[in-house]
Design a protein around this motif. Structure first.
Motif, PDB file in Angstrom:
ATOM      1  N   HIS A  63     104.594 -44.499   4.078  1.00 35.44           N
ATOM      2  CA  HIS A  63     104.081 -44.129   5.395  1.00 35.44           C
ATOM      3  C   HIS A  63     104.222 -42.620   5.607  1.00 35.44           C
ATOM      4  N   LYS A  64     103.166 -42.013   6.136  1.00 35.52           N
ATOM      5  CA  LYS A  64     103.160 -40.586   6.458  1.00 35.52           C
ATOM      6  C   LYS A  64     102.777 -40.442   7.923  1.00 35.52           C
ATOM      7  N   ALA A  65     103.447 -39.547   8.637  1.00 33.21           N
ATOM      8  CA  ALA A  65     103.129 -39.405  10.047  1.00 33.21           C
ATOM      9  C   ALA A  65     103.579 -38.060  10.595  1.00 33.21           C
ATOM     10  N   VAL A  66     102.851 -37.639  11.642  1.00 33.29           N
ATOM     11  CA  VAL A  66     103.261 -36.526  12.484  1.00 33.29           C
ATOM     12  C   VAL A  66     103.189 -37.049  13.911  1.00 33.29           C
ATOM     13  N   CYS A  67     104.315 -36.979  14.614  1.00 31.92           N
ATOM     14  CA  CYS A  67     104.389 -37.404  16.014  1.00 31.92           C
ATOM     15  C   CYS A  67     104.643 -36.175  16.873  1.00 31.92           C
ATOM     16  N   VAL A  68     103.908 -36.076  17.966  1.00 33.47           N
ATOM     17  CA  VAL A  68     103.989 -34.905  18.837  1.00 33.47           C
ATOM     18  C   VAL A  68     104.221 -35.354  20.277  1.00 33.47           C
ATOM     19  N   GLN A  69     105.087 -34.660  20.959  1.00 30.20           N
ATOM     20  CA  GLN A  69     105.222 -34.775  22.405  1.00 30.20           C
ATOM     21  C   GLN A  69     104.847 -33.422  22.985  1.00 30.20           C
ATOM     22  N   GLY A  70     104.110 -33.447  24.087  1.00 26.25           N
ATOM     23  CA  GLY A  70     103.714 -32.195  24.707  1.00 26.25           C
ATOM     24  C   GLY A  70     103.017 -32.418  26.029  1.00 26.25           C
ATOM     25  N   LYS A  71     102.450 -31.358  26.527  1.00 27.25           N
ATOM     26  CA  LYS A  71     101.673 -31.406  27.761  1.00 27.25           C
ATOM     27  C   LYS A  71     100.209 -31.207  27.427  1.00 27.25           C
ATOM     28  N   MET A  98     106.492 -23.350  22.622  1.00 22.45           N
ATOM     29  CA  MET A  98     105.652 -24.252  21.866  1.00 22.45           C
ATOM     30  C   MET A  98     106.142 -24.287  20.417  1.00 22.45           C
ATOM     31  N   LYS A  99     106.300 -25.488  19.891  1.00 21.88           N
ATOM     32  CA  LYS A  99     106.692 -25.676  18.495  1.00 21.88           C
ATOM     33  C   LYS A  99     105.494 -25.414  17.586  1.00 21.88           C
ATOM     34  N   LYS A 100     105.776 -25.028  16.367  1.00 22.47           N
ATOM     35  CA  LYS A 100     104.720 -24.749  15.387  1.00 22.47           C
ATOM     36  C   LYS A 100     104.756 -25.809  14.287  1.00 22.47           C
ATOM     37  N   PHE A 101     103.567 -26.232  13.848  1.00 21.03           N
ATOM     38  CA  PHE A 101     103.473 -27.135  12.720  1.00 21.03           C
ATOM     39  C   PHE A 101     103.771 -26.360  11.446  1.00 21.03           C
ATOM     40  N   ASN A 102     104.515 -26.993  10.523  1.00 18.46           N
ATOM     41  CA  ASN A 102     104.753 -26.325   9.244  1.00 18.46           C
ATOM     42  C   ASN A 102     103.542 -26.527   8.332  1.00 18.46           C
ATOM     43  N   GLN A 103     103.588 -25.945   7.157  1.00 17.80           N
ATOM     44  CA  GLN A 103     102.442 -25.966   6.241  1.00 17.80           C
ATOM     45  C   GLN A 103     102.068 -27.393   5.829  1.00 17.80           C
ATOM     46  N   LYS A 104     103.054 -28.239   5.529  1.00 19.28           N
ATOM     47  CA  LYS A 104     102.772 -29.620   5.130  1.00 19.28           C
ATOM     48  C   LYS A 104     102.178 -30.421   6.291  1.00 19.28           C
ATOM     49  N   GLU A 105     102.712 -30.222   7.486  1.00 17.76           N
ATOM     50  CA  GLU A 105     102.170 -30.913   8.663  1.00 17.76           C
ATOM     51  C   GLU A 105     100.735 -30.477   8.933  1.00 17.76           C
ATOM     52  N   THR A 106     100.492 -29.181   8.837  1.00 21.92           N
ATOM     53  CA  THR A 106      99.141 -28.659   9.072  1.00 21.92           C
ATOM     54  C   THR A 106      98.155 -29.237   8.065  1.00 21.92           C
ATOM     55  N   GLU A 155      80.394 -32.587  31.499  1.00 23.74           N
ATOM     56  CA  GLU A 155      79.910 -33.954  31.255  1.00 23.74           C
ATOM     57  C   GLU A 155      80.994 -34.790  30.574  1.00 23.74           C
ATOM     58  N   ALA A 156      81.839 -34.145  29.809  1.00 22.12           N
ATOM     59  CA  ALA A 156      83.023 -34.727  29.186  1.00 22.12           C
ATOM     60  C   ALA A 156      83.996 -33.570  29.000  1.00 22.12           C
ATOM     61  N   LEU A 157      85.206 -33.867  28.602  1.00 26.48           N
ATOM     62  CA  LEU A 157      86.212 -32.815  28.553  1.00 26.48           C
ATOM     63  C   LEU A 157      87.048 -32.915  27.298  1.00 26.48           C
ATOM     64  N   PHE A 158      87.821 -31.877  27.071  1.00 22.97           N
ATOM     65  CA  PHE A 158      88.783 -31.859  25.985  1.00 22.97           C
ATOM     66  C   PHE A 158      90.184 -31.806  26.578  1.00 22.97           C
ATOM     67  N   LEU A 159      91.116 -32.401  25.847  1.00 19.39           N
ATOM     68  CA  LEU A 159      92.531 -32.266  26.157  1.00 19.39           C
ATOM     69  C   LEU A 159      93.146 -31.419  25.052  1.00 19.39           C
ATOM     70  N   LYS A 160      93.835 -30.382  25.449  1.00 18.51           N
ATOM     71  CA  LYS A 160      94.523 -29.493  24.517  1.00 18.51           C
ATOM     72  C   LYS A 160      96.011 -29.792  24.643  1.00 18.51           C
ATOM     73  N   ILE A 161      96.587 -30.291  23.558  1.00 15.12           N
ATOM     74  CA  ILE A 161      97.998 -30.684  23.577  1.00 15.12           C
ATOM     75  C   ILE A 161      98.804 -29.658  22.798  1.00 15.12           C
ATOM     76  N   ASN A 162      99.647 -28.949  23.521  1.00 21.63           N
ATOM     77  CA  ASN A 162     100.538 -27.973  22.907  1.00 21.63           C
ATOM     78  C   ASN A 162     101.870 -28.664  22.620  1.00 21.63           C
ATOM     79  N   PRO A 163     102.302 -28.693  21.359  1.00 22.08           N
ATOM     80  CA  PRO A 163     103.509 -29.436  21.012  1.00 22.08           C
ATOM     81  C   PRO A 163     104.798 -28.822  21.550  1.00 22.08           C
TER      82      PRO A 163
END
Length: 132
Positions: free
Chosen positions: A74-82, A1-9, A115-123
């Motif tokens: 423009h500022k962005a963080v793009c993530v691919q994961g499961k 799993m990749k880690k977000f850096n301080q600026k991304e966080t 009743e509803a769920l969460f999706l946890k996306i690990n980068p």
């Protein structure tokens, strides 16, 4: 799993909306979602009868983008994961409490386990730009 850096966080913690992409039969599906960053994972809430939930059950690979569009800045963080489905238990409670505190729409229309769920996306991949 990749880690977000301080600026991304810091950037992710300043936002609450993202767009998630899932797919079924090689057909992309993109929708806006509310999110929180918890322990280096992107957490979103969704309902059981959504295309997003149906897609995740058959293909957990997702893309999600959190951004601010401003011409020339423009500022962005793009993530691919499961995405992992979280429907109950202590992790569900932890995510629910964070959503309940952050989002007025959760307080107005609360839900319980299953009743509803969460999706946890690990980068697995993280790309960002414009964060200074």
């Amino acid at each position: 799993m990749k880690k977000f850096n301080q600026k991304e966080t810091a950037f992710l913690e300043s936002l609450e909306e993202a767009r998630i992409a899932t797919s079924h039969e090689n057909i992309p599906h993109v929708k806006p979602v509310s999110f929180v960053l918890v322990d280096n994972a992107i957490i979103i809430a969704t309902d059981y009868k959504t295309r997003t939930h149906t897609n995740i059950k058959s293909n957990p690979n997702v893309g999600i983008v959190m951004d601010i569009y401003k011409s020339g800045g423009h500022k962005a963080v793009c993530v691919q994961g499961k995405a992992v489905i979280v429907e109950e238990g202590s992790e569900f409670k932890k995510f629910y409490d964070i959503f309940h505190e952050k989002f007025d729409w959760v307080r107005k229309d609360p839900w319980k386990e299953n009743e509803a769920l969460f999706l946890k996306i690990n980068p697995k991949n993280i790309t960002s730009w414009g964060l200074g």
